[in-house]
Design a protein around this motif. Sequence first.
Motif, mmCIF file in Angstrom:
data_model
loop_
_atom_site.group_PDB
_atom_site.id
_atom_site.type_symbol
_atom_site.label_atom_id
_atom_site.label_comp_id
_atom_site.label_asym_id
_atom_site.label_seq_id
_atom_site.Cartn_x
_atom_site.Cartn_y
_atom_site.Cartn_z
ATOM 1 N N ASP A 62 -16.861 67.800 -59.450
ATOM 2 C CA ASP A 62 -17.839 68.787 -59.902
ATOM 3 C C ASP A 62 -19.058 68.132 -60.565
ATOM 4 N N TYR A 63 -19.305 66.883 -60.263
ATOM 5 C CA TYR A 63 -20.400 66.131 -60.871
ATOM 6 C C TYR A 63 -21.686 66.456 -60.105
ATOM 7 N N ALA A 64 -22.443 67.431 -60.605
ATOM 8 C CA ALA A 64 -23.622 67.925 -59.886
ATOM 9 C C ALA A 64 -24.668 66.841 -59.681
ATOM 10 N N ARG A 65 -24.882 65.997 -60.691
ATOM 11 C CA ARG A 65 -25.920 64.971 -60.584
ATOM 12 C C ARG A 65 -25.583 63.969 -59.477
ATOM 13 N N ALA A 66 -24.312 63.646 -59.313
ATOM 14 C CA ALA A 66 -23.925 62.725 -58.243
ATOM 15 C C ALA A 66 -24.127 63.372 -56.873
ATOM 16 N N TRP A 67 -23.795 64.678 -56.751
ATOM 17 C CA TRP A 67 -24.062 65.377 -55.485
ATOM 18 C C TRP A 67 -25.560 65.382 -55.188
ATOM 19 N N SER A 68 -26.358 65.595 -56.224
ATOM 20 C CA SER A 68 -27.812 65.645 -56.059
ATOM 21 C C SER A 68 -28.360 64.313 -55.559
ATOM 22 N N ASP A 69 -27.935 63.218 -56.177
ATOM 23 C CA ASP A 69 -28.458 61.910 -55.778
ATOM 24 C C ASP A 69 -27.886 61.455 -54.440
ATOM 25 N N LEU A 70 -26.668 61.892 -54.121
ATOM 26 C CA LEU A 70 -26.121 61.625 -52.791
ATOM 27 C C LEU A 70 -26.983 62.321 -51.742
ATOM 28 N N ALA A 71 -27.385 63.566 -52.022
ATOM 29 C CA ALA A 71 -28.244 64.310 -51.090
ATOM 30 C C ALA A 71 -29.589 63.619 -50.923
ATOM 31 N N LEU A 72 -30.168 63.161 -52.027
ATOM 32 C CA LEU A 72 -31.470 62.492 -51.961
ATOM 33 C C LEU A 72 -31.378 61.199 -51.148
ATOM 34 N N THR A 73 -30.311 60.462 -51.333
ATOM 35 C CA THR A 73 -30.120 59.217 -50.580
ATOM 36 C C THR A 73 -29.988 59.507 -49.090
ATOM 37 N N ARG A 74 -29.208 60.527 -48.763
ATOM 38 C CA ARG A 74 -29.005 60.869 -47.346
ATOM 39 C C ARG A 74 -30.313 61.306 -46.681
ATOM 40 N N VAL A 75 -31.102 62.146 -47.374
ATOM 41 C CA VAL A 75 -32.315 62.651 -46.735
ATOM 42 C C VAL A 75 -33.337 61.522 -46.560
ATOM 43 N N THR A 76 -33.365 60.575 -47.485
ATOM 44 C CA THR A 76 -34.293 59.454 -47.342
ATOM 45 C C THR A 76 -33.915 58.585 -46.151
ATOM 46 N N LEU A 77 -32.635 58.267 -46.033
ATOM 47 C CA LEU A 77 -32.181 57.451 -44.905
ATOM 48 C C LEU A 77 -32.413 58.171 -43.580
ATOM 49 N N ALA A 78 -32.149 59.484 -43.545
ATOM 50 C CA ALA A 78 -32.352 60.238 -42.311
ATOM 51 C C ALA A 78 -33.831 60.271 -41.928
ATOM 52 N N THR A 79 -34.702 60.417 -42.926
ATOM 53 C CA THR A 79 -36.145 60.423 -42.666
ATOM 54 C C THR A 79 -36.590 59.085 -42.103
ATOM 55 N N TRP A 80 -35.984 58.011 -42.585
ATOM 56 C CA TRP A 80 -36.327 56.674 -42.095
ATOM 57 C C TRP A 80 -35.694 56.359 -40.749
ATOM 58 N N GLY A 81 -34.892 57.288 -40.212
ATOM 59 C CA GLY A 81 -34.263 57.074 -38.919
ATOM 60 C C GLY A 81 -33.018 56.222 -38.960
ATOM 61 N N VAL A 82 -32.395 56.091 -40.133
ATOM 62 C CA VAL A 82 -31.158 55.320 -40.256
ATOM 63 C C VAL A 82 -29.990 56.243 -39.917
ATOM 64 N N GLY A 83 -29.250 55.937 -38.864
ATOM 65 C CA GLY A 83 -28.153 56.790 -38.440
ATOM 66 C C GLY A 83 -28.656 57.990 -37.653
ATOM 67 N N ASN A 84 -27.744 58.928 -37.373
ATOM 68 C CA ASN A 84 -28.093 60.139 -36.641
ATOM 69 C C ASN A 84 -28.879 61.070 -37.559
ATOM 70 N N ARG A 85 -30.126 61.349 -37.198
ATOM 71 C CA ARG A 85 -31.003 62.108 -38.096
ATOM 72 C C ARG A 85 -30.481 63.521 -38.341
ATOM 73 N N ALA A 86 -30.050 64.206 -37.295
ATOM 74 C CA ALA A 86 -29.576 65.587 -37.448
ATOM 75 C C ALA A 86 -28.363 65.647 -38.367
ATOM 76 N N GLU A 87 -27.422 64.719 -38.165
ATOM 77 C CA GLU A 87 -26.223 64.708 -39.007
ATOM 78 C C GLU A 87 -26.572 64.367 -40.448
ATOM 79 N N GLY A 88 -27.490 63.420 -40.631
ATOM 80 C CA GLY A 88 -27.890 63.042 -41.986
ATOM 81 C C GLY A 88 -28.563 64.181 -42.724
#
Length: 650
Positions: free
Chosen positions: A366-392
């Motif tokens: 239930d650690y909201a801040r960790a979920w938030s930063d996990l989301a931010l990390t994923r969206v940055t990597l997806a924007t940069w084209g790292v991995g499958n963009r749609a899944e990211g």
Amino acid sequence: MGSPEHEEKQGFSEAYEFGGFVLTPAEASLTRAGEPVEIQQKALTLLSYLVRHHDRNVSKEELQQAVWPKVIVSEAALTRAVMKARKALADGGDRQSWIKTVHGHGYRFTGAVRRVAAETGPAVAAAAAADDAGGGDRSPAAPARGRSRRWLAAVCAGLLVLVLLVVGDRLRPLPGIPSAPAGFALVVLPFAGPGADPGDAPLAAGMTETLRSELSTQAGVRVLAEASSARLEAAPEGADAVARRLGVRYLVEGRVQAEGDRLRINVALVSGHTGQRLWSQRFDGVRSDLFGLQDRSAGALLTALRSEEPGLDGAADGLGHRIRGTDNLAAYELWLAGAAEQRARTKTSLQAALPLFEQSLELAPDYARAWSDLALTRVTLATWGVGNRAEGMAAARRDAQRAIGLDDQLMRPYLVLMEIAARYEWRFDTARRYLAAAVALAPNDPDLAATQATLLSKLGQHEAALDPVERAWRLDPLNPAVAATRVTRLIRAGRVNAARAALAQLLELSPDYGDRHWHRALLALRAGDPATAYSAIQADELAHLRLSISAIAAQQQGLEAQARAALDELVRTDADGAAFQIAEVYAQWGEAAESLRWLERAYERRDPGMGELLSSNMLEPLYAEPGFLELLDRMTLPRPPLPETAALGP
């Protein structure tokens, strides 16, 4: 329940008394024992509505409509208004003596309410004076005429407010950021300064963030952002010298040291004007009591600051827990390590951050801040084209929504959802709503102000984008990322001289800033100097920018062979990834049909560059093309005004 009209009439003639408080909605007044109570306007409107309906539960949706009629706001804005109303009533924490949360529904005013006659205040006196201004008619028909005049005045006032709201929305499409910084400035220098043990860096970063966040909640305190703090500390002339130049009143400095299980936190408050140390204290303890050490040191610092600023308002009780977001020390330390990797913002560091956040969440789901930063990390990597963009992007959306469900007062998850809506889904109205929700939670965040400017530019509102980006610059004058956004926005708006000065300021801050060659080239094209643009872009490490701008600049100089060679190489090496840039080249060459064909290709491949359809000055020659207008409609973007000139060249 009475009609809204009936409720408003009650509000004009009555006040409400509860527990020593007197609430007079018509006068926008709340007093206690005869003394005025400071309360923000939206919080007062919310409180008035709850008090009027104290006999029942009021849903969140009904409150949102009552406080923000005909305006879509996030639940976070409602929660914030409730918090401010509770603060005015000294009803914070778990007491809920007056405003009770009804879980799964909304809120209820639980105090005993007594209606009393309202005293005549300025608004009532003004209405009476208006009634008397016509010559003092005391005939039996006079009261009716007086009511008629008041009714007409009310209607006119209502129409005026409606017009102002409509016009204001056109003039300022994204509300929420004040026009100028308020209060005195303070900077928290990084606690992991020069010479610090690298092993202490995550704990030091956590302490820096705790103090910065707690001080940011204090009314009247304007805390410089992280990037400015780091730059100020590293300034060759000394932090205090830069602080004086920037008008910073106080500096907070310190150090976190760990030795085995022992921890030591040193904190000091320093005058930004004289460099004199006004207060300092050392806090010793064990690692398992890290949270207690953070809270004690933050509380002592606030006490010291209040001794220097007696009028300082705002309490930090319980804030430490909310800022950290967890009582699980191991989960917190994993989050700190992940946040350190995230701040480095490279492909490698972001990939290293992912498992650290995931491990943190295994210990504290239930650690909201960790979920938030996990989301931010994923969206940055997806924007940069790292991995499958749609899944990211899909994973980032789930993580952000999970974070909001756990803590809707966090700003970052709304920013993640805004990025997904604007960059990937091209739902710009949705992006605006998410950004408005983030701004409501952090109105003085310079990164948000810069983001607001960027989104306005995506909507083709280049002039409107200048106000928030200048505000971001004032809030965070040492932040290269904000400075770079400012340069881009000025170029887009055609402010060539101002952009040239802003670029010089950026390069003074960060001579090796990554986009410097692109900025120089873009500015030269905007100024009608393709030769300088061609020369400047040759040093850019990004091939798609180097080749596309080379093709444009060479063609504008009449160097057809060089222009064609640059475009051919771009098509040969990166036809899919650079479809948007290829379309820009053809637009500047005057080949509209070919440009539109490449834009369709970029659209089909969900090229993130498509979010810049109206931001890119390169595509202005297409503004009158039916195919371009149809593409804008598909992407829910507004129709642009026709530019005075159709190209960037002379």
